[in-house]
Design an enzyme around this catalytic site. Structure first.
Site, PDB file in Angstrom:
ATOM      1  CB  CYS A 196      -1.801   0.119   1.140  1.00 38.01           C
ATOM      2  SG  CYS A 196       0.306  -0.039   3.016  1.00 38.01           S
ATOM      3  CG  HIS A 221      -4.013   1.024   4.176  1.00 40.93           C
ATOM      4  ND1 HIS A 221      -3.645   0.275   2.998  1.00 40.93           N
ATOM      5  CD2 HIS A 221      -5.556   1.147   3.830  1.00 40.93           C
ATOM      6  CE1 HIS A 221      -4.916   0.276   2.619  1.00 40.93           C
ATOM      7  NE2 HIS A 221      -5.485   0.567   2.390  1.00 40.93           N
ATOM      8  CG  ASP A 263      -7.329   2.282  -0.972  1.00 38.27           C
ATOM      9  OD1 ASP A 263      -6.664   1.874  -1.428  1.00 38.27           O
ATOM     10  OD2 ASP A 263      -7.560   2.272   0.565  1.00 38.27           O
TER      11      ASP A 263
END
Length: 606
Positions: free
Chosen positions: A251, A278, A295
């Site tokens: 990520c 994250h 995202d």
């Protein structure tokens, strides 16, 4: 806090000047040839670990003669106790009990300045400093030119137009391209020699000079092949331009590279760092005057409760880093702000606010006055929006707001399960007959329902995820093969068959049906795999064609429920579960156009 050896008087003076008035400083004057000094040294180390708001120093009497002269040290070991730059006590000799008593006598667990961080708070706050440089690199014009050169020309053209532009549509298409065609998820490497996928976790390695210089790598994961002992390296690059070349990562790499692409398309963004491990982005939508959650890992936007409601995470601190500002955006991503306040115990709130204010001031160096005013107005509006959204969420309710929020989709299932990010047990099903959305426009007698496996969305809410409209689901997963550029539904690993079904409520249409047309694309069988799709209406069932042609049902009588079921079974070997598929489709499709992997079309009589 570890013991620090001080080598000169100026170095000691610097430490004393920076210390809080309540902070106890203990200096151990020692010599390498002194036996009692060596005996008490590990005990002194233990004290340093026990008393967090104290500074433990060591001075070698044969090296730092200027410090020895200041405190008139004539025997070793000698322990000097200082507070507010003044000597408050002294212990001569390796007397553990006496040292402990003096520490307890003078020690203060909290700083005199309520906004000054303790040692444990400093260690916690250090993690927020490292991210501040990430978005600054997005302003490099060479980097932005490189980013535009790898993106689809059509997308760049739409984004760089001088006239009005649809920022949301551009974002949606950029996310889709980035997820399906450009960047890949790194789980564990496949050995380049024997092609065996590594099954063990990586070891911590040291980046080479080249990895540090060219890619800004701060650490490296080293994997050893189980079959041939080949060593494989995965540098964790921080330079977004380097990520345009490697195009893989987790990520952090995804959000970092995506942030550069956003800047290249003149979309103002933030890099969002979450302390529960994250990272994602936010984009400022000029047309709507607000910050929007984005995202790239999940190929999703404007779903801020995805992590708490969908994944089941308990968020603590979500910090947004712009190129010229740093702000706390946690409230956007949580359900209950009052509960969050009670859960934040890593650092006192005044200390955190003071720290973030200083970090923001450092990030804002060089801001023009108009830009300062612009950001100040935006921040007030943003805080008001967060409060209003929380109240709106509570009116909707926890259960209903999670209708289209599922668990994490990136990374292996085992990895996601270990992190507790699968969300609620099993995928969320509709578990009731689908009521087709009423027709709009001139075609009042025509209804259509479809699913697109590439975007993993349906044509009507709840839209996100292949399970969202399913009536029944057992042992089925969606797979993306980035090496073959294909995506499809298949069984999960193992021998158990997979089933998925959709039920359609025809009774609620309140009109007679002229015909129904059903089409299912990508029904594929390899080796000994078996894939079959059937449609049942009333007391009869029909198989769907495997060549993507339509199954047409003319003039169905007294139709109430249409049931469509796909069954996947068979196959052999390690990849036997993949040898029966539905919706098999090539990932590389430009322009963000929808594909009809599965469609149900209904014509009604006048």
């Amino acid at each position: 806090m570890p013991v620090t050896e001080v080598g000169s008087l100026p170095e000691l003076n610097n430490i004393l000047e920076r210390s809080d008035a309540n902070r106890l400083i203990i200096i151990d004057f020692f010599a390498n040839w002194c036996g009692p000094c060596r005996m008490i040294s590990p005990i002194f180390e233990q004290f340093s670990a026990e008393y967090g708001n104290a500074t433990f120093l060591k001075v070698n009497c044969d090296v730092a003669r200027d410090i020895v002269q200041r405190y008139n040290i004539s025997a070793m070991p000698t322990f000097i106790f200082l507070k507010n730059r003044q000597q408050v006590d002294m212990v001569r000799g390796a007397n553990q009990q006496a040292i402990a008593e003096k520490i307890r006598q003078h020690y203060s667990p909290t700083p005199a300045n309520p906004n000054a961080a303790s040692d444990s708070e400093k260690r916690f706050l250090e993690q927020f400093v490292k991210c501040s440089n990430v978005p600054r690199s997005y302003q490099d014009e060479v980097f932005k030119a490189l980013a535009r050169s790898v993106m689809p020309e059509e997308l760049v053209g739409r984004a760089m137009t001088e006239g009005p532009r649809d920022e949301k549509a551009i974002l949606k298409d950029l996310l889709h391209w980035f997820k399906t065609q450009f960047f890949t998820w790194f789980d564990r490497p496949t050995c380049p020699k024997c092609t065996l996928k590594c099954s063990t976790d990586g070891l911590q390695g040291t980046p080479t000079r080249e990895e540090q210089k060219e890619g800004g790598a701060s650490r490296v994961e080293v994997y050893i092949c189980d079959g041939c002992n080949t060593e494989m390296r995965f540098p964790r690059y921080n330079n977004p331009a380097k990520l345009l070349q490697t195009r893989t990562g987790r990520c952090g790499e995804w959000a970092n590279c995506f942030g550069l692409l956003l800047a290249a398309l003149n979309l103002e963004s933030r890099f969002i760092y979450d302390t529960t491990d994250h990272v994602w982005n936010e984009v400022y939508l000029l047309a709507e005057q607000r910050w929007c959650h984005v995202d790239p890992c999940e190929n999703t936007m404007d779903r801020p409760l995805l992590y708490t409601r969908g994944w089941g995470k308990t968020l603590g601190y979500c910090i947004g880093y712009g190129s010229d500002h740093v702000v706390d955006v946690t409230w956007r991503y949580i359900w209950d702000s009052k509960k969050l306040v009670t859960q934040r115990n890593e650092v006192r709130q005044p200390v955190f606010e003071n720290f973030l204010s200083k970090l923001n001031s450092r990030q804002a160096e060089g801001q023009t006055e108009p830009r300062k005013r612009e950001l100040a107005v935006r921040r007030v509006c943003e805080l008001m929006e967060m409060m209003a959204q929380e109240a709106k969420n509570h009116k909707i309710g926890w259960e209903k707001i999670g209708d289209d929020l599922g668990g994490r989709i990136t990374g292996s299932e085992e990895w996601r399960r270990e992190r507790g990010e699968l969300g609620e047990s099993g995928p969320k099903l509709l578990a009731e007959p689908i009521k087709l959305a009423p027709p709009t426009g001139p075609a009042q007698n025509y209804l259509e329902f479809n699913y697109d496996v590439i975007t993993d969305t349906y044509s009507q809410p709840p839209e996100i995820g292949f399970s969202a409209q399913a009536f029944e689901l057992e042992n089925v997963q969606r797979v993306e093969e980035t090496d073959w550029n294909m995506t499809y539904l298949c069984r999960k690993r193992g021998d158990a068959p997979g089933n998925i079904s959709w039920h359609f409520d025809l009774k609620s249409l309140k009109k007679s049906i002229e015909k129904i047309e059903i089409r299912m694309a990508g029904i594929q069988k390899f080796e000994k795999g078996k894939a079959m799709a059937i449609a049942c209406l009333g007391d009869s069932c029909m198989r769907l064609p495997i060549d993507c042609s339509a199954l047409t049902i003319e003039d169905p009588k007294n139709a109430e429920i249409l049931k469509i079921t796909a069954t996947l079974s068979g196959g052999e070997g390690a990849i036997g579960f993949q040898q029966a598929q539905i919706f098999r489709t090539e990932l590389k499709r430009g322009g963000g156009a929808r594909t009809e992997s599965f469609s149900v079309k209904i014509w009604m009589k006048n």
